[in-house]
Design a protein around this motif. Structure first.
Motif, PDB file in Angstrom:
ATOM      1  N   HIS A 423      -4.085  19.976 -59.894  1.00  0.00           N
ATOM      2  CA  HIS A 423      -4.762  18.901 -59.167  1.00  0.00           C
ATOM      3  C   HIS A 423      -5.670  19.438 -58.072  1.00  0.00           C
ATOM      4  O   HIS A 423      -6.175  18.675 -57.251  1.00  0.00           O
ATOM      5  CB  HIS A 423      -3.735  17.933 -58.569  1.00  0.00           C
ATOM      6  N   GLN A 424      -5.863  20.763 -58.005  1.00  0.00           N
ATOM      7  CA  GLN A 424      -6.785  21.247 -56.988  1.00  0.00           C
ATOM      8  C   GLN A 424      -8.227  21.044 -57.467  1.00  0.00           C
ATOM      9  O   GLN A 424      -8.482  20.875 -58.646  1.00  0.00           O
ATOM     10  CB  GLN A 424      -6.606  22.701 -56.582  1.00  0.00           C
ATOM     11  N   MET A 425      -9.131  21.123 -56.484  1.00  0.00           N
ATOM     12  CA  MET A 425     -10.521  20.799 -56.784  1.00  0.00           C
ATOM     13  C   MET A 425     -11.100  21.646 -57.931  1.00  0.00           C
ATOM     14  O   MET A 425     -11.853  21.146 -58.767  1.00  0.00           O
ATOM     15  CB  MET A 425     -11.340  21.001 -55.507  1.00  0.00           C
ATOM     16  N   VAL A 426     -10.769  22.926 -57.965  1.00  0.00           N
ATOM     17  CA  VAL A 426     -11.397  23.801 -58.966  1.00  0.00           C
ATOM     18  C   VAL A 426     -10.744  23.706 -60.345  1.00  0.00           C
ATOM     19  O   VAL A 426     -11.268  24.260 -61.313  1.00  0.00           O
ATOM     20  CB  VAL A 426     -11.378  25.287 -58.511  1.00  0.00           C
ATOM     21  N   ALA A 427      -9.591  22.996 -60.418  1.00  0.00           N
ATOM     22  CA  ALA A 427      -8.914  22.896 -61.715  1.00  0.00           C
ATOM     23  C   ALA A 427      -9.740  22.027 -62.653  1.00  0.00           C
ATOM     24  O   ALA A 427     -10.356  21.050 -62.235  1.00  0.00           O
ATOM     25  CB  ALA A 427      -7.540  22.294 -61.523  1.00  0.00           C
ATOM     26  N   VAL A 428      -9.757  22.400 -63.913  1.00  0.00           N
ATOM     27  CA  VAL A 428     -10.541  21.636 -64.877  1.00  0.00           C
ATOM     28  C   VAL A 428      -9.589  20.969 -65.857  1.00  0.00           C
ATOM     29  O   VAL A 428      -8.794  21.643 -66.512  1.00  0.00           O
ATOM     30  CB  VAL A 428     -11.516  22.576 -65.616  1.00  0.00           C
ATOM     31  N   THR A 429      -9.622  19.653 -65.903  1.00  0.00           N
ATOM     32  CA  THR A 429      -8.750  18.920 -66.819  1.00  0.00           C
ATOM     33  C   THR A 429      -9.569  17.821 -67.497  1.00  0.00           C
ATOM     34  O   THR A 429     -10.637  17.452 -67.005  1.00  0.00           O
ATOM     35  CB  THR A 429      -7.582  18.232 -66.060  1.00  0.00           C
ATOM     36  N   PRO A 430      -9.033  17.261 -68.600  1.00  0.00           N
ATOM     37  CA  PRO A 430      -9.781  16.180 -69.270  1.00  0.00           C
ATOM     38  C   PRO A 430      -9.900  14.932 -68.400  1.00  0.00           C
ATOM     39  O   PRO A 430     -10.694  14.046 -68.692  1.00  0.00           O
ATOM     40  CB  PRO A 430      -8.922  15.870 -70.506  1.00  0.00           C
TER      41      PRO A 430
END
Ligand code: HEM
Length: 498
Positions: A423-430
């Motif tokens: 859930h951090q800003m740089v994390a990439v999720t769908p």
């Protein structure tokens, strides 16, 4: 009769364009099996350009609501864009470039070679952003923060007890361009107002030129001929070389006489490019640095503007941010490590990206061959695909109260999970496509997040922020796929007394 007299020349050009258009229309991929949302033909979209440009997010939302688990298409002035539902994200993300191309889609929009001088096959700067820039963030953090502090002092320039009304976009652009250029080209050029002005204003010109090239010229051959007149690439490059040329020459001189290392060797993006020995031409190096500025400045400054607008709208959130920053800085100082502990600051910015965003569509690709999606949808070669990012970010099946700006929603999610790094800003999720998804996920996101978090943390510690009195202007403007903060929107700053 003089054939070159104006009426004949105009008639000939028109006839050539009609023939070119007809060929182009005949060569368009056949998408009859995919439902249309909004205008029912490309031609109709010409007559409704204003609606298409200004209301694109509404059409896409309409399509998203109607075909949530299915595909639909929307007209652009020159082509259809097929919007896919989120079940296709993984497939698109994994597809090789020769099936679904990010670069071809980007090139179609920006006409990169003509407007920025970038050949899409020669992108070595991307691996420098991914590796050296990202790895160097801890070492260069003190420089980055120094630039933010100095820039903030200069541009806000506020005396104690004075509320000052300032265009939020203007302040954010100055801060983002200064910070980026401290990392890209170093001192003193990063503080040269003319170099900054070139890089700040360039995207507007590039976008306009690309639009003309895209819409008015339909054949590659015509593109080449007309591009020389329609794009001012050489003018921009010449101007860029006047700033960057002497810096590059001096560094090349050092490299020639002293080899790979010398006392005072700069540690910045330009030097990392020179170290690869891939190019030494002043023109191409200048174009590359300008292109990196093009990708980095407005994305960062628009996000900062949007975040500052939320802060001004809800000044009560500033206290929670301040307490977090104070606590972290007292323990870790202003360091990259400390920044990673600022969960609320991170969450505030990530929520800004979710709530506002910078684009109606995300993860755009061009089909380079006929493909069949896992659900059986046939996508002919040449089709443009994208995901309705803005609508996906406001889907109540994914987020609770999606229409509310809840600044600490991601911090709370992180706290609930033991690690919570997704859930951090740089994390990439769908669930959040602000930095894209898959192979081409933004390589500059670690840099951007570090800069943005430092800027927001610095502003809350030093200033009170609130809305100005004039709220008659909309805060957000929609132009085609772009979502941008209104440059006319102003907010008020006051220096805090500690
Ligand atoms: C808040 C700031 C930023 C946002 C929201 C952002 C967003 C994006 C997005 C959406 C993409 C396309 C990804 C995809 O379609 O899968 C992208 C690609 C890219 N971004 Fe960023 N970006 C930001 C800052 C930066 C910065 C600061 C840099 C440079 C230092 C940068 C360099 C790039 C490059 C080079 C690509 C192309 C990657 C490739 O071709 O594989 N971006 N960015």
């Amino acid at each position: 009769m003089d054939f070159l007299s104006t009426p004949y020349l105009v008639a000939t050009i028109c006839a050539a364009l009609v023939v070119a258009c007809s060929f182009k229309l005949l060569r368009r991929p056949n998408l009859h099996h995919i439902p249309i949302v909004g205008h029912s033909s490309l031609l109709a979209s010409y007559w409704f350009t204003k609606g298409l440009e200004v209301d694109r997010h509404r059409f896409v939302q309409e399509g998203y609501d109607k075909y949530k688990s299915g595909v639909f298409r929307i007209a652009n002035l020159t082509h259809w864009v097929v919007c896919l539902d989120r079940s296709h994200l993984e497939h698109v993300a994994r597809a090789p470039e020769d099936h679904l191309s990010f670069m071809e889609a980007a090139d179609n929009i920006m006409k990169l070679e003509y407007t920025l001088g970038l050949k899409i096959s020669d992108n070595y700067h991307i691996s420098i952003i991914q590796s050296t820039l990202t790895r160097s963030l801890s070492v260069l953090y003190a420089d980055m923060r120094d630039e933010i502090v100095v820039a903030c002092n200069e541009y806000l320039d506020i005396k104690h007890n004075e509320w000052k009304t300032i265009s939020v976009v203007h302040v954010a652009l100055q801060m983002a361009s200064r910070t980026s250029n401290r990392m890209f080209v170093g001192l003193p050029l990063c503080r040269d107002p003319d170099w900054l002005e070139l890089n700040i204003n360039l995207p507007g010109a590039v976008v306009d030129e690309a639009r003309i090239l895209r819409y008015a010229l339909l054949y590659a051959e015509v593109d080449r001929l007309a591009a020389k007149f329609l794009a001012n690439l050489s003018g921009r490059t010449c101007r860029g070389v006047t700033f960057l040329g002497p810096v590059i020459k001096e560094r090349l001189q050092h490299m020639e006489t002293e080899g790979t290392n010398w006392y005072g060797k700069p540690n910045d993006f330009l030097q990392w490019c020179l170290d690869t020995k891939r190019e030494t031409s002043l023109t191409s190096l200048t174009q590359r640095i300008i292109a990196v500025n093009f990708g980095g400045i407005h994305t960062t400054s628009n996000t900062l503007s949007q975040a500052l607008l939320h802060l001004a709208e809800h000044p009560r959130h500033a206290q929670a941010l301040r307490e977090e920053v104070e606590l972290v800085v007292s323990k870790y100082g202003w360091t990259k490590e400390g920044l990673s502990k600022m969960r609320k600051v991170d969450s505030f910015l990530k929520e800004t990206q979710r709530f506002d965003g910078l684009a109606v569509l995300g993860v755009s690709r061009k089909a380079m061959s006929d493909i069949t999606l896992p659900d059986g949808t046939f996508i002919p070669q040449g089709t443009f695909l994208a995901f309705p990012a803005y609508a996906m970010h406001r889907d109540d099946a994914v987020y609770e109260n999606p229409k509310e700006f809840e600044p600490f929603r991601f911090a709370e999610m992180r706290n609930k999970e033991s690690e919570g790094s997704r859930h951090q800003m740089v994390a990439v999720t769908p669930d959040l496509l602000s930095f894209g998804f898959g192979k081409h996920t933004c390589p500059g996101r670690f840099f951007a997040a570090t800069a943005l978090k430092t800027m927001l943390a610095h502003v809350v510690m030093l200033y009170d922020v609130k809305r100005g009195n004039d709220e008659s202007q909309p805060d957000t403007l929609y132009a085609g796929d772009a979502i941008v903060p209104n440059p006319m929107t102003k907010i008020m700053f006051r220096k805090r007394v500690n």
